[in-house]
Write a protein that holds these residues in place. Structure first.
Motif, PDB file in Angstrom:
ATOM      1  N   HIS A 152       0.824  -1.212   0.000  1.00 39.78           N
ATOM      2  CA  HIS A 152       0.000   0.000   0.000  1.00 39.78           C
ATOM      3  C   HIS A 152       0.857   1.260   0.000  1.00 39.78           C
ATOM      4  CE1 HIS A 152      -3.220  -2.815   1.087  1.00 39.78           C
ATOM      5  NE2 HIS A 152      -3.957  -1.953   0.406  1.00 39.78           N
ATOM      6  N   GLU A 153       0.315   2.277  -0.679  1.00 32.64           N
ATOM      7  CA  GLU A 153       1.010   3.565  -0.726  1.00 32.64           C
ATOM      8  C   GLU A 153       0.970   4.266   0.612  1.00 32.64           C
ATOM      9  OE1 GLU A 153      -0.390   6.366  -3.803  1.00 32.64           O
ATOM     10  OE2 GLU A 153       0.010   4.700  -5.174  1.00 32.64           O
ATOM     11  N   THR A 154      -0.149   4.074   1.329  1.00 33.91           N
ATOM     12  CA  THR A 154      -0.305   4.726   2.625  1.00 33.91           C
ATOM     13  C   THR A 154       0.446   3.916   3.665  1.00 33.91           C
ATOM     14  OG1 THR A 154      -2.515   5.287   1.891  1.00 33.91           O
ATOM     15  CG2 THR A 154      -2.036   5.632   4.218  1.00 33.91           C
ATOM     16  N   MET A 155       1.460   4.498   4.271  1.00 35.62           N
ATOM     17  CA  MET A 155       2.283   3.737   5.213  1.00 35.62           C
ATOM     18  C   MET A 155       2.306   4.387   6.564  1.00 35.62           C
ATOM     19  SD  MET A 155       5.646   3.134   2.992  1.00 35.62           S
ATOM     20  CE  MET A 155       5.435   2.943   1.232  1.00 35.62           C
ATOM     21  N   ARG A 156       2.195   3.576   7.588  1.00 35.55           N
ATOM     22  CA  ARG A 156       2.397   4.054   8.949  1.00 35.55           C
ATOM     23  C   ARG A 156       3.742   3.518   9.404  1.00 35.55           C
ATOM     24  NH1 ARG A 156      -1.816   6.337   7.355  1.00 35.55           N
ATOM     25  NH2 ARG A 156      -3.863   6.049   8.289  1.00 35.55           N
ATOM     26  N   ASP A 157       4.291   4.161  10.418  1.00 39.25           N
ATOM     27  CA  ASP A 157       5.612   3.742  10.869  1.00 39.25           C
ATOM     28  C   ASP A 157       5.464   2.604  11.872  1.00 39.25           C
ATOM     29  OD1 ASP A 157       8.273   3.622  11.213  1.00 39.25           O
ATOM     30  OD2 ASP A 157       8.361   5.279  12.642  1.00 39.25           O
ATOM     31  N   PHE A 158       5.354   1.399  11.375  1.00 33.53           N
ATOM     32  CA  PHE A 158       5.193   0.248  12.273  1.00 33.53           C
ATOM     33  C   PHE A 158       6.046  -0.910  11.765  1.00 33.53           C
ATOM     34  CE2 PHE A 158       3.394  -3.852  13.251  1.00 33.53           C
ATOM     35  CZ  PHE A 158       3.307  -3.778  14.623  1.00 33.53           C
ATOM     36  N   GLY A 159       6.568  -1.699  12.697  1.00 36.97           N
ATOM     37  CA  GLY A 159       7.243  -2.946  12.327  1.00 36.97           C
ATOM     38  C   GLY A 159       8.756  -2.865  12.470  1.00 36.97           C
TER      39      GLY A 159
ATOM     40  N   GLY B 211      -8.174  10.090   7.081  1.00 41.27           N
ATOM     41  CA  GLY B 211      -7.593   9.102   8.012  1.00 41.27           C
ATOM     42  C   GLY B 211      -7.522   7.684   7.459  1.00 41.27           C
ATOM     43  N   GLY B 212      -7.881   7.486   6.201  1.00 44.61           N
ATOM     44  CA  GLY B 212      -7.797   6.149   5.597  1.00 44.61           C
ATOM     45  C   GLY B 212      -6.585   6.052   4.696  1.00 44.61           C
TER      46      GLY B 212
ATOM     47  N   MET C 105      -3.263   4.389  -5.372  1.00 46.76           N
ATOM     48  CA  MET C 105      -3.643   5.478  -6.273  1.00 46.76           C
ATOM     49  C   MET C 105      -5.062   5.280  -6.849  1.00 46.76           C
ATOM     50  SD  MET C 105      -1.865   7.582  -8.844  1.00 46.76           S
ATOM     51  CE  MET C 105      -2.542   8.335 -10.293  1.00 46.76           C
ATOM     52  N   ASN C 106      -5.384   4.080  -7.331  1.00 49.87           N
ATOM     53  CA  ASN C 106      -6.665   3.842  -8.013  1.00 49.87           C
ATOM     54  C   ASN C 106      -7.710   3.075  -7.186  1.00 49.87           C
ATOM     55  OD1 ASN C 106      -4.594   3.424 -10.826  1.00 49.87           O
ATOM     56  ND2 ASN C 106      -6.010   5.124 -10.616  1.00 49.87           N
ATOM     57  N   ALA C 107      -7.385   2.759  -5.927  1.00 46.10           N
ATOM     58  CA  ALA C 107      -8.350   2.046  -5.066  1.00 46.10           C
ATOM     59  C   ALA C 107      -8.024   2.378  -3.627  1.00 46.10           C
ATOM     60  CB  ALA C 107      -8.246   0.539  -5.276  1.00 46.10           C
ATOM     61  N   ALA C 108      -8.967   2.994  -2.937  1.00 46.61           N
ATOM     62  CA  ALA C 108      -8.667   3.402  -1.561  1.00 46.61           C
ATOM     63  C   ALA C 108      -9.945   3.485  -0.749  1.00 46.61           C
ATOM     64  CB  ALA C 108      -7.946   4.748  -1.561  1.00 46.61           C
ATOM     65  N   GLY C 109      -9.786   3.627   0.566  1.00 50.06           N
ATOM     66  CA  GLY C 109     -10.961   3.675   1.431  1.00 50.06           C
ATOM     67  C   GLY C 109     -10.709   4.419   2.726  1.00 50.06           C
ATOM     68  N   CYS C 110     -11.796   4.749   3.413  1.00 51.10           N
ATOM     69  CA  CYS C 110     -11.716   5.457   4.695  1.00 51.10           C
ATOM     70  C   CYS C 110     -13.085   5.384   5.360  1.00 51.10           C
ATOM     71  CB  CYS C 110     -11.315   6.917   4.492  1.00 51.10           C
ATOM     72  SG  CYS C 110     -12.417   7.822   3.375  1.00 51.10           S
TER      73      CYS C 110
END
Ligand code: 5GP
Ligand code: MN
Length: 318
Positions: free
Chosen positions: A109-116, A284-285, A289-294
Motif C-alpha cells: 500500500h502507498e499509505t504507510m504508517r511507521d510500524f514494524g 484518516g484512511g 492510487m486507483n483504489a482506496a478507502g476510509c
C-alpha cells in the motif's frame, strides 16, 4: 524485488508466527496469507492466521480458508512473531492491545504508517501475492497447487483479473508459473465472478439504483435497510465500487456503506491519474492510487458533500 534479509532470517529462525490481515479481507490479503502460512507450515513452523472478519463467501474456495481464525487463544499474552500481510499497521487488522516480540510487515500500500521491526513495503507491487510468491521461493519452500491457487487468486483480485494498469509482464509471467504449479484460471475466475447468491445480486440491483452522476464522479450507497431487505451482509458489497467504472466518462467511482446512522465506510476507485489514496488519507484512511478507502462520520448528505469536495480538489482540471 528486494526481500529484506532480516525478513527471511526471521522466518527461518523463529518457530511460531501470528499472521494478521486487514479487516474486510479481500482476495489478496487472504490468498497471500494462506500461501505464506502453508509455506511456513511446510518448513515445520507453527502458524496462526488471524482475520477479525469472517472469510467472505466468495473466497471459500481458497485452499485452507477454514484455518483462518478470529479467536486469540489467550488475549493479552505476548505473540512471539507478528506478521502483517496486505496492511502495515495493527489498527488495520482490528487487533487491540497486541503485544509481540518481533514484528514484520509485508505490504504494497502507498499509505504507510511507521510500524514494524522489519518492513517490506513495495507500493509498486501489483499485489501482496506477488511479493509472497518471491518470498516463498526465497525460503526454498515448494509451491504446491494449493499455494498456487491462493497466489494466483491474490494477484487476479488486485489486478482486476489482469485488466488494470498494474498488469505487467512480470504479473503475467509469475501467474503463468502459478498455472504450471496447479492454479486453474477458469476455475478461479468462475469462483470469483460466477458464484453470487441471488440475494447478493438483488443487493447489487438496489445499490445500482442509487447511482448519481456528479460530472465524471459516480456515487452509490448502501444502507442497513438494504442489507435487511435482501438478507445480505457488508461482505456482499465487495467489488460493488467497481461497477460504475464501466461507464466510459466515469473517472472516479465512490461507494458509501452505512455503518450506523452517523458513519459511513467509503470505497473509491479511479481510472487514470486521479489519486484516491490521497483523498482517503485526508479522512484518516488510505490505499492505492486507483483504489482506496476510509471512514467518515456524518449523515449521508454531509459525508457525500465532504467527499466530493475532496475528490474534486484532486481532479487534474481542478
Ligand atoms: P476497498 O475499497 O476494497 O475496501 O479498499 C480499497 C483499498 O484501500 C484496499 O487496498 C484497502 O486495503 C484500502 N483501504 C480501504 N479502507 C481503508 C482504510 O480505512 N484505511 C487504509 N489505510 N486503507 C484502506
Ligand atoms: Mn492488496
Amino acid at each position: 524485488m528486494n526481500i529484506p534479509d532480516r525478513l527471511t532470517d526471521l522466518l527461518r529462525r523463529e518457530r511460531s508466527f501470528f499472521i494478521a490481515i486487514h479487516i474486510d479481507p479481500d482476495g489478496d490479503a487472504l490468498g497471500s496469507s494462506l500461501a505464506l502460512s502453508d509455506a511456513l507450515v511446510s518448513l515445520g513452523k507453527e502458524v496462526t492466521l488471524y482475520s477479525r472478519d469472517p472469510v467472505p463467501e466468495i473466497y471459500r474456495y481458497l485452499p485452507g480458508w477454514e484455518r483462518v481464525t478470529n479467536s486469540i487463544s489467550n488475549p493479552g499474552a505476548q505473540i512471539s512473531n507478528l506478521i502483517l500481510i496486505d496492511c502495515n499497521e495493527p489498527d488495520r487488522t482490528g487487533l487491540e492491545d497486541v503485544k509481540f516480540r518481533h514484528s514484520a510487515v509485508i505490504d504494497h500500500h502507498e499509505t504507510m504508517r511507521d510500524f514494524g521491526d522489519i518492513k517490506w513495503i513495495e507500493p509498486s507491487a501489483p499485489a501482496t501475492g506477488l511479493m509472497v510468491f518471491y518470498l516463498i521461493r526465497a525460503l526454498n519452500a515448494g509451491i504446491t497447487s494449493g499455494m498456487a491457487t491462493n497466489l494466483y487468486s491474490a494477484i487476479a483480485v488486485d489486478t482486476g483479473t489482469f485488466r488494470y494498469s498494474n498488469t505487467t509482464s512480470e504479473v503475467l509471467r509469475v501467474s503463468s508459473e502459478l498455472v504450471a504449479s496447479g492454479a486453474n484460471p477458469a476455475y478461479i475466475s468462475k469462483s470469483l465472478y460466477e458464484t453470487w447468491s441471488d440475494r447478493r445480486f438483488s443487493l447489487l440491483i438496489s445499490v445500482l439504483d442509487t447511482l448519481e452522476m456528479q460530472g465524471d464522479i459516480a456515487v452509490m450507497h448502501v444502507t442497513q435497510d438494504m442489507f435487511r431487505a435482501t438478507g445480505t451482509a457488508p461482505e456482499d458489497t465487495e467489488n460493488f465500487s467497481n461497477f460504475p467504472r464501466m461507464i466510459k466518462t466515469v473517472k472516479v467511482s465512490v461507494f458509501l456503506r452505512e455503518l450506523d446512522s452517523s458513519s459511513y465506510k467509503i470505497s473509491m476507485r479511479s481510472k487514470g491519474d486521479v489519486n484516491v489514496a490521497g483523498v482517503a488519507e485526508a479522512f484518516g484512511g488510505g490505499g492505492h492510487m486507483n483504489a482506496a478507502g476510509c471512514k467518515i462520520k456524518g449523515n449521508l448528505g454531509a459525508v457525500k458533500e465532504a467527499l466530493l469536495k475532496a475528490i474534486k480538489s484532486k481532479m487534474p482540471d481542478a
